[in-house]
Write an enzyme that holds these catalytic residues in place. Structure first.
Site, PDB file in Angstrom:
ATOM      1  N   TRP A 101       0.822  -1.217   0.000  1.00 39.59           N
ATOM      2  CA  TRP A 101       0.000   0.000   0.000  1.00 39.59           C
ATOM      3  C   TRP A 101       0.847   1.255   0.000  1.00 39.59           C
ATOM      4  CZ3 TRP A 101      -4.198  -1.393  -1.990  1.00 39.59           C
ATOM      5  CH2 TRP A 101      -4.832  -2.584  -1.639  1.00 39.59           C
ATOM      6  N   ASP A 168      -2.205   6.435   6.506  1.00 38.24           N
ATOM      7  CA  ASP A 168      -3.178   5.488   5.959  1.00 38.24           C
ATOM      8  C   ASP A 168      -3.456   4.481   7.079  1.00 38.24           C
ATOM      9  OD1 ASP A 168      -4.600   3.463   4.759  1.00 38.24           O
ATOM     10  OD2 ASP A 168      -3.151   3.067   3.154  1.00 38.24           O
ATOM     11  N   LYS A 192     -12.559  -2.717   7.115  1.00 35.17           N
ATOM     12  CA  LYS A 192     -11.711  -3.596   7.917  1.00 35.17           C
ATOM     13  C   LYS A 192     -12.219  -3.503   9.361  1.00 35.17           C
ATOM     14  CE  LYS A 192      -8.469  -3.682   4.361  1.00 35.17           C
ATOM     15  NZ  LYS A 192      -7.761  -2.797   3.446  1.00 35.17           N
TER      16      LYS A 192
HETATM   17  C1  LIG Z   1      -7.197  -2.332   2.270  1.00 38.63           C
HETATM   18  C2  LIG Z   1      -6.181  -1.253   2.265  1.00 38.63           C
HETATM   19  C3  LIG Z   1      -6.112  -0.290   1.242  1.00 38.63           C
HETATM   20  C4  LIG Z   1      -7.003  -0.329   0.012  1.00 38.63           C
HETATM   21  O1  LIG Z   1      -8.249   0.141   0.314  1.00 38.63           O
HETATM   22  P1  LIG Z   1      -9.367   0.286  -0.829  1.00 38.63           P
HETATM   23  O2  LIG Z   1     -10.508   0.819  -0.021  1.00 38.63           O
HETATM   24  O3  LIG Z   1      -9.605  -1.059  -1.416  1.00 38.63           O
HETATM   25  O4  LIG Z   1      -8.887   1.258  -1.823  1.00 38.63           O
HETATM   26  C5  LIG Z   1      -5.168   0.707   1.355  1.00 38.63           C
HETATM   27  N1  LIG Z   1      -4.339   0.772   2.405  1.00 38.63           N
HETATM   28  C6  LIG Z   1      -4.358  -0.144   3.390  1.00 38.63           C
HETATM   29  C7  LIG Z   1      -3.415  -0.035   4.540  1.00 38.63           C
HETATM   30  C8  LIG Z   1      -5.290  -1.187   3.353  1.00 38.63           C
HETATM   31  O5  LIG Z   1      -5.315  -2.096   4.338  1.00 38.63           O
END
Ligand SMILES: *Cc1c(COP(=O)(O)O)cnc(C)c1O
Length: 352
Positions: A101, A168, A192
């Site tokens: 990511w 993030d 999540k």
């Molecule tokens: C799941 C995840 C993403 C991607 O998220 P989307 O909503 O599918 O764009 C980005 N960063 C992290 C840390 C993630 O766990």
């Protein structure tokens, strides 16, 4: 057979949240209408947005210097929306590339201005975090992925910096009390620790916006979303409502202190089991191990398929590692009961 949902995302939600969401599909707040049918500018839904915003600020302990937005496009859109709003040729984005990511955040930011990768942990397959960061003086913001969902590392203390700090937090938001106020911008894509998929939370300090030299399309401009009270256009109504139900559930359980206690207990149980059993091996540096996503391997890789078969047979869902990493990944988000982790550990022990 009882199923144990260890999916990495979308992932397990509290059963109460699912029941309440199902009920609201038929009759939302005694309106006689479905949550899927109500107008997003009705007082009913405006209240949903404002309650969700308040709970998020309360859980994070943030004041009115911050705004909470519910946007679309996932965390993936934030990889470009953050630099589009914060970065231009006069500044620099310092980004930690600690996995899948973070690497995407690097690529997208490069479209909007200068980028420096200040930590690249690919030398050891991202099994650790490098905390000695050397930021150039003209750094506008430092971007970290607080929990590396795919690789299984997590920042347990955030880097100190004079630059803005962007996080993030997609896979560890609300997992424990933490220094949210160290950040100037936090984003997290559902689903999540908070569901349902289709909404992205952005928490941003207002004063950092409007500082760059670029025209921004309204739909991508945080300031425009703030001015519109997060209702610039039709938002993902149902996803926001399920998020509110998740947030209420977190508070009712005892908030982030209780989430932290549970998550630490689950993670300790699992990592202790992995470390004790001769058949398994976790390569992640102990001080950087994620309490959300445990990534580990069979010592003898030829036994991996047999272990995954056994997991399938015993109702363990979603424990196969990410395609580029392999091995096993067990995700233990807020809604995962410790009993499921215990059942999984017992299965590992029976495998030897
Ligand atoms: C799941 C995840 C993403 C991607 O998220 P989307 O909503 O599918 O764009 C980005 N960063 C992290 C840390 C993630 O766990």
């Amino acid at each position: 057979m009882q199923l144990h949902n260890f999916n990495s995302g979308p992932s397990i939600l509290p059963p109460q949240v699912l029941e309440q969401a199902a009920a609201a599909i038929h009759n939302f707040n005694n309106t006689g209408l479905s949550i899927l049918e109500i107008g997003h500018r009705t007082s009913h839904f405006v209240e949903v947005v404002s309650e969700a915003q308040q709970i998020i600020k309360r859980l994070m302990g943030l004041d009115d210097a911050y705004e909470v937005l519910f946007l679309q496009g996932g965390a993936t859109m934030q990889f470009m929306q953050v630099p589009m709003n914060l970065l231009d040729e006069n500044g620099l984005a310092a980004i930690c590339d600690n996995g899948v990511w973070g690497n995407k955040a690097v690529k997208e930011a490069s479209i909007f201005g200068p980028v420096k990768v200040v930590s690249d942990t690919s030398d050891k397959k991202h099994t650790y975090l490098n905390k000695q960061l050397d930021l150039p003086t003209n750094t506008t913001y430092l971007h970290i992925t607080t929990n590396n969902t795919v690789e299984g590392t997590q920042w347990h203390q955030y880097p100190q910096t004079n630059a803005l700090l962007v996080g993030d937090m997609s896979s560890d938001i609300f997992c424990r009390p933490t220094a949210f106020n160290q950040f100037d911008l936090i984003y997290a894509g559902a689903q999540k620790n908070m569901g349902a998929a289709g909404v992205t939370i952005v928490v941003v300090k207002k004063e950092i916006l409007g500082k760059i030299n670029r025209k921004i399309p309204a739909i991508l401009d945080y300031k425009k979303h703030i001015e519109a009270g997060s209702l610039l256009n039709t938002p993902p109504v149902f996803s926001i409502y399920v998020s509110l139900l998740t947030l209420r559930w977190i508070e009712a359980q005892g908030g982030l202190v209780e989430m932290g206690k549970r998550n630490n207990a689950k993670a300790q149980l699992l990592y202790d089991t992995i470390d004790q059993l001769p058949a398994f091996h976790c390569p992640i540096a102990k001080e950087d191990r994620s309490i959300m996503n445990a990534v580990f391997f069979l010592i003898d890789p030829t036994r991996e398929a047999a272990f995954l078969d056994l997991c399938k047979k015993e109702g363990m869902i979603g424990v196969k590692g990410y395609r580029t990493v392999g091995g096993i990944r067990v995700s233990m988000y807020n809604a995962m009961p410790i009993a499921s982790v215990q059942t999984f550990c017992d299965l590992m022990k029976s495998f030897g």
